[in-house]
Design a protein around this motif. Structure first.
Motif, short mmCIF file in Angstrom:
data_model
loop_
_atom_site.label_atom_id
_atom_site.label_comp_id
_atom_site.label_asym_id
_atom_site.label_seq_id
_atom_site.Cartn_x
_atom_site.Cartn_y
_atom_site.Cartn_z
N ALA B 193 0.84 -1.20 0.00
CA ALA B 193 0.00 0.00 0.00
C ALA B 193 0.87 1.25 0.00
CB ALA B 193 -0.92 -0.02 1.22
N ARG B 194 1.95 1.21 0.80
CA ARG B 194 2.85 2.37 0.86
C ARG B 194 3.52 2.61 -0.49
NH1 ARG B 194 7.85 3.90 1.50
NH2 ARG B 194 8.68 1.80 1.18
N LEU B 195 3.96 1.52 -1.12
CA LEU B 195 4.62 1.65 -2.42
C LEU B 195 3.65 2.18 -3.47
CD1 LEU B 195 6.65 -1.68 -2.44
CD2 LEU B 195 7.62 0.61 -2.57
N GLU B 196 2.43 1.70 -3.43
CA GLU B 196 1.45 2.16 -4.41
C GLU B 196 1.18 3.65 -4.25
OE1 GLU B 196 -1.25 -1.76 -5.47
OE2 GLU B 196 -1.82 -0.53 -3.75
N GLU B 197 1.09 4.07 -3.02
CA GLU B 197 0.82 5.48 -2.77
C GLU B 197 1.99 6.35 -3.25
OE1 GLU B 197 -0.24 6.22 1.24
OE2 GLU B 197 -0.49 8.36 0.92
N THR B 198 3.19 5.87 -2.96
CA THR B 198 4.38 6.63 -3.36
C THR B 198 4.50 6.69 -4.87
OG1 THR B 198 5.44 5.78 -1.39
CG2 THR B 198 6.89 6.82 -2.99
N LEU B 199 4.27 5.54 -5.50
CA LEU B 199 4.46 5.44 -6.94
C LEU B 199 3.48 6.30 -7.72
CD1 LEU B 199 6.64 3.74 -8.21
CD2 LEU B 199 4.96 1.96 -8.66
N THR B 200 2.32 6.53 -7.15
CA THR B 200 1.32 7.35 -7.83
C THR B 200 1.87 8.75 -8.09
OG1 THR B 200 -0.31 6.15 -6.57
CG2 THR B 200 -1.09 8.11 -7.69
N TYR B 201 2.79 9.20 -7.22
CA TYR B 201 3.29 10.56 -7.35
C TYR B 201 4.64 10.65 -8.03
CZ TYR B 201 -0.53 11.45 -4.22
OH TYR B 201 -1.78 11.52 -3.69
N VAL B 202 5.15 9.52 -8.53
CA VAL B 202 6.44 9.58 -9.20
C VAL B 202 6.31 10.27 -10.55
CG1 VAL B 202 8.27 8.20 -10.26
CG2 VAL B 202 7.38 7.58 -8.03
N SER B 203 5.38 9.82 -11.37
CA SER B 203 5.17 10.44 -12.68
C SER B 203 3.68 10.62 -12.93
CB SER B 203 5.77 9.56 -13.79
OG SER B 203 7.15 9.65 -13.77
N PRO B 204 3.07 11.55 -12.23
CA PRO B 204 1.65 11.73 -12.46
C PRO B 204 1.41 12.49 -13.76
CG PRO B 204 2.41 13.34 -10.90
CD PRO B 204 3.59 12.53 -11.27
N MET B 205 0.19 12.49 -14.18
CA MET B 205 -0.14 13.29 -15.36
C MET B 205 0.11 14.77 -15.06
SD MET B 205 -3.61 11.74 -16.87
CE MET B 205 -3.63 12.89 -18.23
N ASP B 206 0.47 15.49 -16.11
CA ASP B 206 0.68 16.93 -15.95
C ASP B 206 -0.69 17.60 -15.91
OD1 ASP B 206 1.41 19.49 -15.93
OD2 ASP B 206 2.63 19.44 -17.76
N LEU B 207 -1.08 17.94 -14.70
CA LEU B 207 -2.40 18.53 -14.54
C LEU B 207 -2.34 20.03 -14.28
CD1 LEU B 207 -4.07 15.73 -12.38
CD2 LEU B 207 -4.33 16.16 -14.81
N THR B 208 -1.20 20.64 -14.68
CA THR B 208 -1.11 22.09 -14.49
C THR B 208 -2.19 22.78 -15.34
OG1 THR B 208 0.57 22.12 -16.20
CG2 THR B 208 1.34 22.19 -13.94
N THR B 209 -2.80 23.78 -14.75
CA THR B 209 -3.91 24.45 -15.47
C THR B 209 -3.36 25.51 -16.40
OG1 THR B 209 -4.10 25.98 -13.65
CG2 THR B 209 -5.61 24.10 -13.64
N LYS B 210 -4.07 25.70 -17.49
CA LYS B 210 -3.69 26.75 -18.44
C LYS B 210 -4.81 27.77 -18.46
CE LYS B 210 -1.37 23.80 -21.77
NZ LYS B 210 -1.61 23.17 -23.06
N LYS B 211 -4.42 29.03 -18.33
CA LYS B 211 -5.43 30.09 -18.47
C LYS B 211 -5.50 30.50 -19.92
CE LYS B 211 -5.24 32.34 -13.99
NZ LYS B 211 -4.79 33.55 -13.31
N ARG B 212 -6.65 30.63 -20.39
CA ARG B 212 -6.77 31.10 -21.78
C ARG B 212 -7.54 32.41 -21.78
NH1 ARG B 212 -7.77 26.95 -26.32
NH2 ARG B 212 -6.54 28.54 -27.33
N SER B 213 -6.90 33.44 -22.34
CA SER B 213 -7.54 34.75 -22.37
C SER B 213 -8.57 34.81 -23.50
CB SER B 213 -6.47 35.84 -22.58
OG SER B 213 -7.10 37.04 -22.90
N THR B 214 -9.63 35.46 -23.20
CA THR B 214 -10.66 35.64 -24.21
C THR B 214 -10.15 36.49 -25.36
OG1 THR B 214 -12.05 35.88 -22.28
CG2 THR B 214 -13.13 36.16 -24.40
N PHE B 215 -9.14 37.34 -25.02
CA PHE B 215 -8.65 38.30 -26.01
C PHE B 215 -7.44 37.79 -26.78
CE2 PHE B 215 -10.54 40.59 -22.45
CZ PHE B 215 -11.62 41.15 -23.11
N ARG B 216 -6.97 36.62 -26.44
CA ARG B 216 -5.83 36.09 -27.17
C ARG B 216 -6.28 34.91 -28.02
NH1 ARG B 216 -0.86 34.23 -24.59
NH2 ARG B 216 -0.15 34.42 -26.72
#
Lengths: 490, 234
Positions: B193-216
């Protein structure tokens, strides 16, 4: 991820570290065995060890041994030599070092014509000792210091004394013979001295007095045993008990032994394989069970057997050895249980016949012509290792379900010896048919007296048998144990 | 020092409690079963790829006029770009409804500016639109399924890091215990269980948010760029 696994359910099962041979007909039924242990007060304790005390004739074989109560000496037949052994033997190994010191303690008093084969010995009230090699009878008169071969008109066997007579079977016929009263050199051929085995067509093999029954005598053939009583008739002093006879004879006279109230022997008749019988004068009772009877039936050569009784600190043992089959059974009359005895190679024990003399037990051996002392003071086989081994009951769940062996343990005496002792543990997952590798555990040395043996993780199985091998020259005392098993929680 | 598949399987048997480390030996049959279960464990990781710590680049060349490309072993795509010379252009991922369910002219050949993935047997189909007009080099980053192990003597250190081998060992122990219908020993279960929890955070999906301007107009190529500027901005 996040997957759930079933939960464990732990269960504690008893593990009989303390136990005897159960002799299951097949290994699956029971593979329980104990080598060189017996049970005392609920503990497994080692059987007595032995020490060679007299080197008489290493190249010959011990043939017979006897203690003369009246003469206060021990008589041993080694090879063709007959030796009288004085009670100084008790000092050997104590104040006198063990060595080649037969001179002065063992004296050659006569020579037999034969060199090998079993010898039977008894004494009468006239300072005569009769020695029978199944060919002749020799009389040693320790008062007159004479040794003579008796002229006989029959082939004598197992010789015994009762009511003034030496009594011997005629191995060629169904007859048994009485000597002249208190005169072992004379064996008259008249009807007053010749009895007959009457109830079955058979040959006489042994005449045995029944301890604690006055004048009662068992006359044994190979398939029948008759009970006779000396009632002093003039025509023939013995009278056969007509109301019963024992429908078992004797496989080998050398297995006959007598306790304080009974006679025990390896018996057989024309319809059955060998069984161990004992009788207190009446109908016999088998002490062997289904399992051991099955084991006895598998013997290659049950005739090549030797039995004797001895006592060890309150325990009365019957030791029965089958030489060609290389196995020795030890029956404890106190606990009514069987054990194995063995030499270093886990083959038969070397003792052939034992006698009690000068407060110790001494035996002649199957391997040489020396005299050994048998005692709980010794935990080795004349300095050699005694393999002590216990194979427990097979642990199973009532529903035969799979389980994982998590832990086993039992109480053991530790830290009591300067010697390095060790226990090797192995397990079987098929009821004792095969065992895995042995894992070694050193026993705590002096003075670390932690008294618990524990081992972990035995894998998965639905039956588990534990084999413990006890190595070392010290003593081993063990008590019953347990096994913790885990199964899927229901 | 190599760490072979055999060692992993043997260790997993011990961890599962099915075979005793001291008293028993893992048999040939058990090794065979273990290898099969190990491949099952590896395949299980391929369901969502969440515990696979490695992202990989996959390069291929667009075929003019071809919309669908099979990408072997692909589990989880993250980015897709194409190149015109030394310039890299990003492409926009479209959900199924938007990619397949909106109006478009199917026969336009131009710069591929949007893409979509559908899982298939042993990989995934990559859809792109516009249909490429030339053979653009494409680069896809994502998680790919772990290869089957066929050789017990294969050195796993050449493929996986130590920590991932450790995780695989514990995961296989669970598979073995399951196979025997027995519970996993508590300590093994907790470590897994500990390994699974740790491994989930080794290479997670890139979930950084992107702001998109209405004017761009945004920083990705769109329909207009593709058709009017053909990739070149004024």
């Amino acid at each position: 991820m996040g997957r759930t696994t079933p939960n464990l359910q732990l269960q504690r099962l008893p593990l009989n570290i303390v136990g005897s041979n159960k002799f299951g007909r097949y290994a699956k039924i029971s593979f329980e065995k104990s080598y060189n242990f017996f049970i005392s007060d609920g503990w497994m304790v080692p059987t007595p060890g032995h020490l060679k005390v007299l080197n008489i004739d290493p190249l010959s074989e011990g043939r017979g041994v006897f203690t003369s109560t009246r003469g206060n000496f021990m008589l041993a037949v080694i090879g063709s030599g007959v030796y009288a052994i004085r009670d100084e033997i008790q000092k050997v190994g104590r104040t006198i070092p063990v060595g080649d010191i037969t001179e002065g303690i063992a004296t050659l008093i006569g020579t037999l014509d034969t060199f090998s084969g079993d010898v039977f010995i008894d004494e009468n009230d006239a300072e005569q000792i009769a020695i029978c090699d199944k060919k002749d009878i020799y009389i040693y008169n320790y008062d007159a210091a004479t040794f003579q071969k008796v002229t006989l008109d029959f082939l004598p066997g197992y010789v015994t004394f009762q009511d003034g007579y030496f009594i011997a079977p005629d191995l060629d016929r169904n007859q048994w013979r009485l000597s002249q009263i208190n005169e072992g050199t004379v064996w008259p051929a008249g009807s007053q001295n010749v009895g007959e085995l009457e109830s079955k067509p058979d040959k006489c093999r042994a005449c045995v007095r029944v301890p604690g029954k006055g004048n009662q005598l068992f006359v044994m053939g190979s398939t029948v045993t008759e009970s006779w009583n000396d009632i002093g008739y003039k025509l023939f002093p013995y009278y056969r008990t007509n109301s019963f006879n024992i429908d078992y004879g004797c496989v080998n006279q050398s297995t006959i032994a007598a306790g304080d109230k009974f006679v025990i022997w390896l018996a057989r008749n024309e319809q059955s394989a060998p069984v161990i019988m004992y009788s207190e004068g009446g109908q016999p009772r088998p002490i062997s069970t289904d399992g051991i009877n099955f084991a006895l039936k598998q013997l290659e050569d049950p005739e090549d057997s030797y039995g004797f009784i001895y006592e060890n600190e309150g325990h009365l043992f019957y030791q029965l050895t089958f030489r060609k089959d290389k196995v020795t059974y030890l029956y404890d009359f106190n606990t009514n249980k069987f054990f194995f005895l063995s030499d270093e190679k886990l083959e038969n024990h070397i003792a052939k016949k034992v006698t009690f003399f000068a407060n110790d037990y001494y035996f002649i051996s199957l391997i040489d012509g020396n005299i050994y002392r048998l005692s709980s003071d010794f935990t080795t086989a004349d300095g050699g290792h005694v393999p002590r081994l216990r194979i427990t009951n097979t642990v199973r769940l009532p529903d035969s379900d799979l389980f994982i062996g998590k832990r086993m343990g039992f109480t053991i005496e530790q830290g009591d010896s300067k010697n390095l002792n060790r226990i090797d543990l192995s397990i079987s997952n098929n009821g004792g048919i095969t065992f895995g590798n042995f894992v070694k555990h050193d026993i705590q040395a002096l003075p670390n007296r932690e008294n618990k043996f524990t081992e972990y993780d035995f894998g998965i199985s639905n039956e588990m048998t534990f084999q413990l091998r006890f190595w070392g020259d010290g003593r081993f005392l063990c008590k019953d144990g347990y096994v913790d098993v885990a199964k899927k929680a229901s | 020092m190599p760490f072979t598949a055999r060692e992993l399987i043997v260790k997993a048997y011990y961890l599962s409690g099915i075979v005793s480390r001291k008293f028993q030996t893992v048999t040939g049959d058990q090794l065979t079963d273990g290898l099969s279960l190990l491949n099952e464990a590896l395949a299980t990781e391929g369901i969502d790829g969440q515990l696979i710590p490695y992202y990989q680049e996959y390069t291929f060349t667009a075929v003019p006029g071809q919309e669908v490309y099979f990408i072997p072993g692909l589990i989880e795509p993250e980015t897709l770009t194409f190149n015109i010379g030394d310039v890299r252009y990003s492409m926009q991922y479209r959900q199924r409804r938007k990619y397949f369910g909106t109006s478009r002219a199917d026969n336009i050949r131009s710069l591929p500016y949007e893409w979509h993935i559908e899982r298939k047997l042993n990989g995934a189909d990559l859809y792109m639109f516009f249909l490429p007009n030339v053979d653009y080099p494409l680069k896809l980053w994502g998680k790919f399924k772990l290869d089957d192990i066929t050789d017990l003597c294969e050195d796993l250190l050449l493929k996986y890091d130590r920590y991932f081998i450790k995780y695989l060992t514990y995961a296989l122990a669970r598979e073995i215990a399951d196979e025997w219908g027995m519970p996993l020993p508590t300590e093994t279960k907790e470590e897994l269980a500990r390994l699974e929890e740790t491994l989930t955070y080794v290479s997670p999906m890139d979930l950084t948010t992107k702001k998109r301007s209405t004017f761009r107009s945004g920083d990705v190529i769109n329909y207009g760029y593709a058709n009017l500027g053909t990739g070149w901005l004024p």
